[in-house]
Design an enzyme around this catalytic site. Sequence first.
Site, PDB file in Angstrom:
ATOM      1  N   GLU A  39       7.470 -29.149  62.135  1.00 21.77           N
ATOM      2  CA  GLU A  39       8.112 -27.884  62.514  1.00 21.77           C
ATOM      3  C   GLU A  39       9.198 -27.500  61.511  1.00 21.77           C
ATOM      4  O   GLU A  39       9.416 -26.317  61.248  1.00 21.77           O
ATOM      5  CB  GLU A  39       8.701 -28.022  63.928  1.00 21.77           C
ATOM      6  CG  GLU A  39       7.622 -28.050  65.002  1.00 21.77           C
ATOM      7  CD  GLU A  39       8.004 -28.865  66.222  1.00 21.77           C
ATOM      8  OE1 GLU A  39       8.341 -30.069  66.053  1.00 21.77           O
ATOM      9  OE2 GLU A  39       7.975 -28.327  67.336  1.00 21.77           O
ATOM     10  N   HIS A  90       6.214 -24.241  71.526  1.00 18.44           N
ATOM     11  CA  HIS A  90       5.703 -25.114  70.451  1.00 18.44           C
ATOM     12  C   HIS A  90       5.029 -24.315  69.335  1.00 18.44           C
ATOM     13  O   HIS A  90       4.189 -24.845  68.605  1.00 18.44           O
ATOM     14  CB  HIS A  90       4.693 -26.164  70.993  1.00 18.44           C
ATOM     15  CG  HIS A  90       5.343 -27.266  71.776  1.00 18.44           C
ATOM     16  ND1 HIS A  90       4.762 -27.792  72.921  1.00 18.44           N
ATOM     17  CD2 HIS A  90       6.501 -27.934  71.594  1.00 18.44           C
ATOM     18  CE1 HIS A  90       5.557 -28.743  73.404  1.00 18.44           C
ATOM     19  NE2 HIS A  90       6.612 -28.845  72.619  1.00 18.44           N
ATOM     20  N   ARG A 120      15.727 -23.383  64.660  1.00 22.05           N
ATOM     21  CA  ARG A 120      14.687 -23.307  65.679  1.00 22.05           C
ATOM     22  C   ARG A 120      15.289 -22.619  66.903  1.00 22.05           C
ATOM     23  O   ARG A 120      16.324 -23.045  67.423  1.00 22.05           O
ATOM     24  CB  ARG A 120      14.240 -24.706  66.059  1.00 22.05           C
ATOM     25  CG  ARG A 120      13.191 -24.671  67.137  1.00 22.05           C
ATOM     26  CD  ARG A 120      12.900 -26.048  67.644  1.00 22.05           C
ATOM     27  NE  ARG A 120      11.710 -26.021  68.463  1.00 22.05           N
ATOM     28  CZ  ARG A 120      11.199 -27.100  69.018  1.00 22.05           C
ATOM     29  NH1 ARG A 120      11.740 -28.264  68.826  1.00 22.05           N
ATOM     30  NH2 ARG A 120      10.122 -27.005  69.761  1.00 22.05           N
ATOM     31  N   ASN A 165      17.767 -27.892  64.276  1.00 21.67           N
ATOM     32  CA  ASN A 165      17.077 -27.831  65.559  1.00 21.67           C
ATOM     33  C   ASN A 165      18.042 -28.416  66.583  1.00 21.67           C
ATOM     34  O   ASN A 165      18.183 -29.634  66.692  1.00 21.67           O
ATOM     35  CB  ASN A 165      15.787 -28.657  65.440  1.00 21.67           C
ATOM     36  CG  ASN A 165      14.965 -28.640  66.705  1.00 21.67           C
ATOM     37  OD1 ASN A 165      15.431 -28.169  67.747  1.00 21.67           O
ATOM     38  ND2 ASN A 165      13.756 -29.165  66.621  1.00 21.67           N
TER      39      ASN A 165
END
Length: 393
Positions: free
Chosen positions: A373, A175, A87, A9
């Site tokens: 996540e 999100h 991500r 990420n």
Amino acid sequence: MTHAILTLNAGSSSLKVSLFPADGDQPMASGVVDRIGAAAEIRLKDRDGQPIATEGSLASHAEAISTVIAGFRGHWPDLALLAIGHRVVHGGPSRTAPVGVDEGLLVELERLSSFAPLHQPHNLAGIRAAMEAFPGVQQVACFDTAFHRSQPWVNDAFALPRQLFDEGVRRYGFHGLSYEYITGELARIAPQLAEGRVVVAHLGNGASMCAIQNGRSVASTMGFSALDGLPMGTRCGQLDPGVLLYLMDQKGMNAAEISDLLYTKSGLLGLSGLSNDMRTLEAAGTPEAGQAIDYFVFRCQRELGAMAAALGGIDALIFCGGIGENSRLVRARICERLAWMGIEIDHGRNAANERVVSSELARTTVMVIPTNEELVIAGGARAIAGRLGQEAA
Ligand code: ADP
């Protein structure tokens, strides 16, 4: 061989990493590289909390990724990466699921950089860096927008000339990886609630809410960019576009200056003049810090009403994100004036940070579910690597 999946990420100056076993949900290691490009710092730990030694440059994302992997290889000499999941904040209007990365995809995603200038370029730099460092490993892009592509047109559009909609000026919502995780967890722990009308409040440094009906996103507070909706650590949240016209016309500010104001100097930081960090504001006790919290709470209540209206009611409210998972004060205050929505907090449960924090007789269940996540990214990467592996076989 230790087969594993790496998740990355990449933010503007940070890189969050997790290493998952090929078929397990508990990371073997995780960590973060902060302040890449300046006085960079790396913290990596294995699942027992033991630090993982690293050696190497952290001057760029590419070097940080190589250093992280070298650290993992030192810890697990027979490590074999099956896939690297990334991500990616923006997948545009058509991406509804994770996808394997190739040059064509990168070109498509680069075109979206102007939609998310503070996030997308860093995400893509992370992918390029990982491709360079590990050319043979399958890279997978997992999008924060994908979960919201099920939203109906009225939530997708702005009341602007249609041509702009066709160019991609729409509400995307972000999100999504967090909402996907919470939706899955809710289905596991409270399947009946998961089939109903659920509002998830992801309250962290970035903050948004999502209205979810039977597992599908119906509306969300973030729109075209990650600026809309709730106030955040340093971002403004919902704003009258007339303010932007004033800043340009009367104060002579250009796009870069306005962007800096809205993304990095506003929100809790701008209002308090002190900090973007809720913990600091809760402890500060200054009138400005108090007002920043008041504003945050009030806008959460307003948007919660809007999300419930989009759903035609509410069966469950789920808090997640750093503030939602940890701040008893903010949770209690958001729920304070929501008895009309069937929301009543149990102060004992809330203070104890229990999973269900609503009172026994409340019509609406209020829960705290820590989000994850990374696990969603790992799942996406595993699925794509598995599928492509099967196709190749
Ligand atoms: P990001 O969006 O960057 O992932 P996080 O989800 O980690 O951010 O959330 C960071 C926010 O959570 C900060 O405002 C921090 O102050 C807040 N937070 C974390 N722990 C607590 C706590 N115990 N009480 C109040 N706020 C907290």
